[in-house]
Design a protein around this motif. Structure first.
Motif, short mmCIF file in Angstrom:
data_model
loop_
_atom_site.label_atom_id
_atom_site.label_comp_id
_atom_site.label_asym_id
_atom_site.label_seq_id
_atom_site.Cartn_x
_atom_site.Cartn_y
_atom_site.Cartn_z
N LEU A 148 -12.09 -6.89 -5.49
CA LEU A 148 -10.62 -6.79 -5.44
C LEU A 148 -10.06 -5.73 -6.51
O LEU A 148 -9.34 -4.65 -5.99
N ALA A 149 -10.36 -6.15 -7.73
CA ALA A 149 -10.25 -5.61 -9.34
C ALA A 149 -10.90 -3.28 -9.03
O ALA A 149 -9.67 -3.20 -9.01
N ARG A 150 -12.16 -3.87 -7.97
CA ARG A 150 -12.27 -2.20 -7.55
C ARG A 150 -11.69 -1.65 -6.39
O ARG A 150 -10.76 0.03 -6.65
N VAL A 151 -10.99 -2.62 -5.47
CA VAL A 151 -10.75 -1.55 -3.98
C VAL A 151 -8.79 -1.57 -4.45
O VAL A 151 -7.86 -0.72 -4.39
N LEU A 152 -8.57 -2.57 -5.51
CA LEU A 152 -7.21 -2.32 -5.91
C LEU A 152 -6.45 -0.81 -6.95
O LEU A 152 -5.14 -0.86 -7.76
N GLU A 153 -7.79 -0.35 -7.12
CA GLU A 153 -8.16 0.76 -7.93
C GLU A 153 -7.71 1.94 -7.32
O GLU A 153 -6.96 3.08 -7.47
N ARG A 154 -7.26 2.21 -5.88
CA ARG A 154 -6.61 2.94 -4.80
C ARG A 154 -5.35 2.90 -4.73
O ARG A 154 -4.57 1.65 -5.06
N PRO A 155 -4.29 3.99 -4.59
CA PRO A 155 -2.96 3.91 -4.40
C PRO A 155 -3.18 3.40 -3.17
O PRO A 155 -3.19 2.57 -1.67
N VAL A 156 -2.18 1.94 -3.70
CA VAL A 156 -1.73 0.69 -2.66
C VAL A 156 -0.83 1.53 -1.76
O VAL A 156 0.22 1.65 -1.61
N LEU A 175 -8.75 -13.16 -15.21
CA LEU A 175 -8.00 -12.31 -14.22
C LEU A 175 -7.78 -11.07 -15.05
O LEU A 175 -6.34 -10.10 -14.87
N LYS A 176 -7.83 -10.80 -16.65
CA LYS A 176 -7.83 -10.07 -17.08
C LYS A 176 -8.16 -7.94 -16.57
O LYS A 176 -7.82 -7.23 -16.78
N ALA A 177 -9.45 -8.63 -15.99
CA ALA A 177 -9.44 -7.39 -14.82
C ALA A 177 -8.36 -7.20 -13.67
O ALA A 177 -8.82 -5.59 -13.01
N LEU A 178 -7.46 -7.59 -13.95
CA LEU A 178 -6.83 -7.43 -12.72
C LEU A 178 -5.50 -6.87 -13.18
O LEU A 178 -4.18 -6.67 -13.00
N GLU A 179 -5.03 -6.35 -15.07
CA GLU A 179 -4.16 -6.01 -15.05
C GLU A 179 -4.01 -4.58 -14.26
O GLU A 179 -4.58 -3.83 -14.67
#
Length: 329
Positions: A148-156, A175-179
């Motif tokens: 998910l941390a990777r997928v969320l690098e794309r524009p939402v 969780l820091k990976a999701l900041e």
């Protein structure tokens, strides 16, 4: 020649700090058809289980690819999450906890669901946005943080806020990976008493882990920000009142009131407890919540001045449990 098992053992454990046990950090990237795998330390159990595309060991039993059971608009969240159109909710399979009263057991412990690639999951987000979702809500996502941390690098899609709806049993350093990628954190704070956490969820360290995780969530997002009645950024903490555990609900509320400035987080006191699950050894949980229990907890919340929601007692029952039938996948 190396065996597949030997190759797995040579790979890094997912460890954002990189210092524990002298191992290098596992990079936050997709698990693809190349056959990559992880030895997983995503959650506080840190079991180091081998997870590849098809199989998963350890507590959650999930493979490395995200497994989902439903993706649809959901109107039964707090009003600031669901809005008028419903949250674009993606239910993930597996769980890092073992709650005996779990309402979603078919996906949390029985592993029902469909594995998705990154592109397929992102396409799910787009479809939910096209349906008019108020947000993209990821439910029980902890065991798939690495993807998910990777997928969320794309524009939402549609610029919607991303909601991380978890049981609260998280590693603060992971969780820091999701900041900067998650807008709204929606964690449970189930217990503050280790003995209860061990008895009902198989995680004696839950109170310590959840408090640290929630504080990290608040560090990332800061005070809540609402626009047009919708939560755009911040932390909304949930607590499900269990039968006979009003005193525990009060402990949870005391901690929230002490830990955060007034009005800086939202609090949701939940009354939807439904006596389902593996309750044969827990007769005290084999009844619904009483109106007197909800009234006492609600009054305590009001006296503390916590901002948020008190769920109606009528919001319980198996009719409120979503159908996990691969809708939207």
């Amino acid at each position: 020649m190396r065996t597949k098992s030997q190759e797995l053992q040579s790979k890094s454990v997912f460890d954002p700090n990189g210092s524990e046990s002298g191992r290098a950090p596992w990079p936050l990237h997709s698990v693809t058809a190349s056959g990559e795998a992880i030895l997983c330390n995503l959650c506080p159990r840190q079991c180091g289980a081998s997870r590849d595309e098809a199989r998963g060991g350890g507590f959650c039993q999930m493979p490395a690819l995200p497994v989902c059971a439903r993706a649809a608009l959901h109107l039964w969240e707090e009003p600031c999450i669901s809005g008028q159109t419903g949250a674009g909710t993606v239910f993930f399979s597996g769980c890092t906890l073992g709650c005996v009263f779990c309402q979603n057991r078919s996906i949390s412990r029985e592993n029902f669901g469909r594995a998705l690639t990154e592109d397929e999951l992102y396409a799910v987000f787009r479809r939910l946005a096209d349906q008019g979702a108020s947000c993209i809500e990821l439910v029980t996502p902890t065991q798939f943080t690495h993807v998910l941390a990777r997928v969320l690098e794309r524009p939402v899609p549609a610029g919607l806020p991303v909601v991380w709806n978890s049981g609260g049993y998280e590693r603060a350093d992971v969780l820091k990976a999701l900041e900067g990628k998650v807008d709204v954190y929606l964690p449970d704070l189930k217990y503050l008493t280790p003995a209860l956490a061990a008895k009902y969820s198989g995680a004696e360290d839950y109170p310590q882990a959840a408090r640290a995780a929630i504080q990290e969530m608040y560090r990332q997002r800061g005070p809540v920000r609402l626009e047009g009645g919708l939560l755009k950024s911040g932390v909304l903490i949930r607590h499900l009142i269990l039968p006979g555990q009003v005193s525990e609900a009060k402990r949870v509320m005391d901690w929230v009131a002490d830990a955060f400035p007034p009005g800086s987080v939202l609090f949701s006191l939940m009354a939807q407890y439904t006596p389902v699950g593996a309750l044969d050894g827990f007769p005290e949980l084999r009844r619904p919540l009483r109106a007197s229990e909800l009234k006492a907890a609600g009054a305590y919340m009001e006296n503390l001045g916590l901002t948020g929601y008190v769920q109606e007692l009528g919001s319980c029952g198996e009719g409120f449990i979503p159908a996990f039938d691969l809708t939207g996948l």
